[in-house]
Design an enzyme around this catalytic site. Structure first.
Site, mmCIF file in Angstrom:
data_model
loop_
_atom_site.group_PDB
_atom_site.id
_atom_site.type_symbol
_atom_site.label_atom_id
_atom_site.label_comp_id
_atom_site.label_asym_id
_atom_site.label_seq_id
_atom_site.Cartn_x
_atom_site.Cartn_y
_atom_site.Cartn_z
ATOM 1 N N ARG A 72 0.817 -1.208 0.000
ATOM 2 C CA ARG A 72 0.000 0.000 0.000
ATOM 3 C C ARG A 72 0.854 1.263 0.000
ATOM 4 N NH1 ARG A 72 -4.899 2.809 1.255
ATOM 5 N NH2 ARG A 72 -3.970 4.679 2.051
ATOM 6 N N ASP A 125 -7.196 -3.212 3.149
ATOM 7 C CA ASP A 125 -6.515 -4.383 3.685
ATOM 8 C C ASP A 125 -7.155 -4.715 5.017
ATOM 9 O OD1 ASP A 125 -5.374 -2.669 5.524
ATOM 10 O OD2 ASP A 125 -3.586 -2.377 4.305
ATOM 11 N N ASP A 178 0.066 1.039 15.495
ATOM 12 C CA ASP A 178 0.834 -0.144 15.090
ATOM 13 C C ASP A 178 1.293 -0.992 16.282
ATOM 14 O OD1 ASP A 178 0.508 0.477 12.453
ATOM 15 O OD2 ASP A 178 2.524 1.267 12.140
HETATM 16 C C1 UD1 Z 1 0.977 4.885 8.009
HETATM 17 C C2 UD1 Z 1 1.793 3.656 8.364
HETATM 18 C C3 UD1 Z 1 1.000 2.677 9.196
HETATM 19 C C4 UD1 Z 1 0.406 3.372 10.411
HETATM 20 C C5 UD1 Z 1 -0.336 4.640 10.001
HETATM 21 C C6 UD1 Z 1 -0.834 5.439 11.170
HETATM 22 C C7 UD1 Z 1 3.234 3.432 6.455
HETATM 23 C C8 UD1 Z 1 3.637 2.616 5.295
HETATM 24 N N1 UD1 Z 1 2.208 2.983 7.143
HETATM 25 O O1 UD1 Z 1 -0.101 4.446 7.181
HETATM 26 O O2 UD1 Z 1 1.869 1.633 9.615
HETATM 27 O O3 UD1 Z 1 -0.466 2.495 11.055
HETATM 28 O O4 UD1 Z 1 0.507 5.493 9.211
HETATM 29 O O5 UD1 Z 1 0.214 5.764 12.018
HETATM 30 O O6 UD1 Z 1 3.839 4.440 6.774
HETATM 31 N N2 UD1 Z 1 -7.221 8.439 5.811
HETATM 32 C C9 UD1 Z 1 -8.285 8.922 5.089
HETATM 33 N N3 UD1 Z 1 -8.031 9.637 3.945
HETATM 34 C C10 UD1 Z 1 -6.771 9.903 3.501
HETATM 35 C C11 UD1 Z 1 -5.674 9.390 4.237
HETATM 36 C C12 UD1 Z 1 -5.938 8.669 5.401
HETATM 37 O O7 UD1 Z 1 -9.432 8.720 5.450
HETATM 38 O O8 UD1 Z 1 -6.607 10.559 2.469
HETATM 39 C C13 UD1 Z 1 -7.478 7.680 7.053
HETATM 40 C C14 UD1 Z 1 -7.086 6.222 6.927
HETATM 41 O O9 UD1 Z 1 -8.120 5.453 6.361
HETATM 42 C C15 UD1 Z 1 -6.823 5.866 8.373
HETATM 43 C C16 UD1 Z 1 -6.252 7.136 8.973
HETATM 44 O O10 UD1 Z 1 -6.645 8.169 8.084
HETATM 45 O O11 UD1 Z 1 -8.006 5.539 9.030
HETATM 46 C C17 UD1 Z 1 -4.754 7.146 9.137
HETATM 47 O O12 UD1 Z 1 -4.139 6.945 7.907
HETATM 48 P P1 UD1 Z 1 -2.660 7.449 7.560
HETATM 49 O O13 UD1 Z 1 -2.110 8.259 8.699
HETATM 50 O O14 UD1 Z 1 -2.715 8.063 6.212
HETATM 51 O O15 UD1 Z 1 -1.868 6.094 7.512
HETATM 52 P P2 UD1 Z 1 -0.972 5.505 6.358
HETATM 53 O O16 UD1 Z 1 -0.066 6.569 5.831
HETATM 54 O O17 UD1 Z 1 -1.805 4.726 5.414
#
Ligand code: UD1
EC number: 2.5.1.7
Length: 424
Positions: A92, A116, A305
């Site tokens: 991802r 996922d 995490d």
């Molecule tokens: C990253 C980490 C992951 C960690 C997470 C939160 C990586 C590869 N992964 O994931 O291990 O658990 O940060 O600390 O770095 N969201 C939206 N819209 C968006 C973006 C996010 O709704 O445009 C939501 C997501 O669905 C989720 C939350 O925001 O519920 C947090 O997501 P985000 O902080 O973006 O996590 P990742 O970058 O995917």
């Protein structure tokens, strides 16, 4: 398919070294795309997610070479701009090539990664941020299609939520945009500061590093660089919880206590001795842990995490704990597996009530994602008898040499073919 056979009962003791953070290394690799030429990254962890990102960068036209913990990414002047589904679905984090490709090529087609096992993981903030920078962004035929044929323009951007991925994508696009960009309510995870420091070494102009607002003054081009990845706070935290749960004594070298303040504070509350040192930290526990309430939040809150590990710890703690998950709605899915080991957990929406038991009892379980997998292995270490953790490839995505490191700390863990599973 392989599985882990964990025989419970050992107290983990000794020293373990933590390498660079997965969640930083993958983004640093994507950031190399921003400059033509060869960038070198050190302390990159030996995990399969790094292999996948290397494959993706190769597909985009870069030359990727790897020796021990060092990766060199040689980026050509002209890059391909399509990240295909068969690569993106495995990783991802490959969505983070969106910003760099758009900034470098004026175009990016990145397959939608899909959901996922921990929740829906939207992209709305990534897309809105890039649109504010002047890109045309649409979702078409399973791809995020972004175009900025005349370049990007600095803008004021406020995130609804401090998303790690959205912060990174917008930042990596903004460094090559024309003029000033202000990104408000950004994620403050140490991995964000890490990428900011690397971008600065590449010639980017960024202020506000480590705070909720990043100020970016766009530059015309960046140069390649050499960078050491920040240590993995989630792996460090996993070992810290493992020490407390197994009533052991672990020194984690290269672990940064200052990136885990709340986690270590919680472990002290559980009864552990926590000693930060100049090159890491030590966590030791002599009795049964006390139950600890945890609320997951963006950094500097308790990391989502590490939520599975702390649920596992509470499953054998004295007392009852309430765990609140605020980041990923489906992250409690793994609790069904933990229940197979006898854990008493009741889920109500995004809360879990965990009633500690003296002991768990070994059983076959399935790792549903990286962190759930690690949490189940820790639970297996404090379960009576044998726990078989299948779908171990999830754990390989985030924990370098997990079995070797566990064994050196005294755990009875072996890896073996899984006769019952052919895919996942
Ligand atoms: C990253 C980490 C992951 C960690 C997470 C939160 C990586 C590869 N992964 O994931 O291990 O658990 O940060 O600390 O770095 N969201 C939206 N819209 C968006 C973006 C996010 O709704 O445009 C939501 C997501 O669905 C989720 C939350 O925001 O519920 C947090 O997501 P985000 O902080 O973006 O996590 P990742 O970058 O995917």
């Amino acid at each position: 398919m392989e599985r882990l056979r964990v025989i419970g009962g050992a107290s983990l003791r000794g020293s373990v070294h933590v390498s660079g953070a997965k969640n930083s290394a993958l983004k640093l690799m994507a950031a190399t795309l921003l400059a033509e030429g060869a960038s070198t990254l050190h302390d990159v962890p030996a995990i399969t997610d790094v292999d996948y990102m290397g494959e993706l960068l190769t597909r985009l036209g870069a030359h990727v070479s790897r020796a021990d913990g060092t990766i060199t990414v040689d980026v050509p002047e002209k890059l391909a701009h399509e990240a295909p589904y068969e690569l993106v679905r495995r990783l991802r984090a490959s969505i983070c090539v969106l910003g760099p490709l758009l900034a470098r090529c004026g175009a990016a087609d990145v397959a939608l990664p899909g959901g996922d096992a921990i929740g829906s993981r939207g992209l709305d903030m990534h897309i809105a941020g890039l649109q504010r920078l002047g890109a045309e962004v649409n979702v078409e035929h399973g791809f995020v299609v972004a175009r900025a044929p005349h370049g990007l323009k600095g803008a004021m951007i406020g995130l609804d939520f401090p998303s790690v991925g959205a912060t990174e994508n917008i930042l990596m696009a903004a460094v090559l945009a024309e003029g000033e960009t202000v990104i408000d309510n950004v994620a403050r995870e140490p991995e964000i500061a890490d990428i900011c420091h690397m971008l600065r070494d590449m010639g980017a102009q960024i202020e506000g590093i480590g705070t909720s607002t990043l100020y970016v003054h766009g530059v015309e081009s960046l140069r390649p660089t050499e960078h050491v990845t920040v240590p993995d706070r989630i792996v460090t935290g996993t070992w810290a919880v493992a020490a407390a749960m197994t009533r052991g004594d672990i020194t984690v070298t290269n672990g940064r206590a200052e990136h885990l303040e709340l986690v270590l504070d919680k472990l002290s509350t559980a009864g552990a001795v926590v000693e930060p040192g100049p090159d890491g930290l030590r966590v030791a526990m002599s009795g049964r842990p006390r139950a600890i309430d945890v609320v997951t939040l963006p950094y500097p809150g308790f990391p989502t995490d590490l939520q599975p590990m702390v649920v596992a710890l509470n499953a054998v703690a004295q007392g009852t704990a309430m765990i609140t998950e605020n980041v990923y709605e489906a992250r409690f899915m793994f609790v069904n597996e933990l229940a197979r080991l006898g854990a008493e957990v009741r889920i109500d929406g995004h809360h879990a009530v965990v009633r500690g038991r003296e002991k768990l009892s070994g059983a076959p379980v399935v790792a549903t994602d990286i962190r759930a997998g690690a949490g189940l292995v820790l639970a297996g270490l404090v379960a009576e008898g044998e726990t078989l953790v299948s779908a171990v490839h999830h754990i390989d995505r985030g924990y370098p040499d997990f079995v070797g490191q566990l064994s050196r700390l005294g755990a009875d863990v072996t890896r073996e073919p899984d006769p019952d599973r052919f895919d996942n």
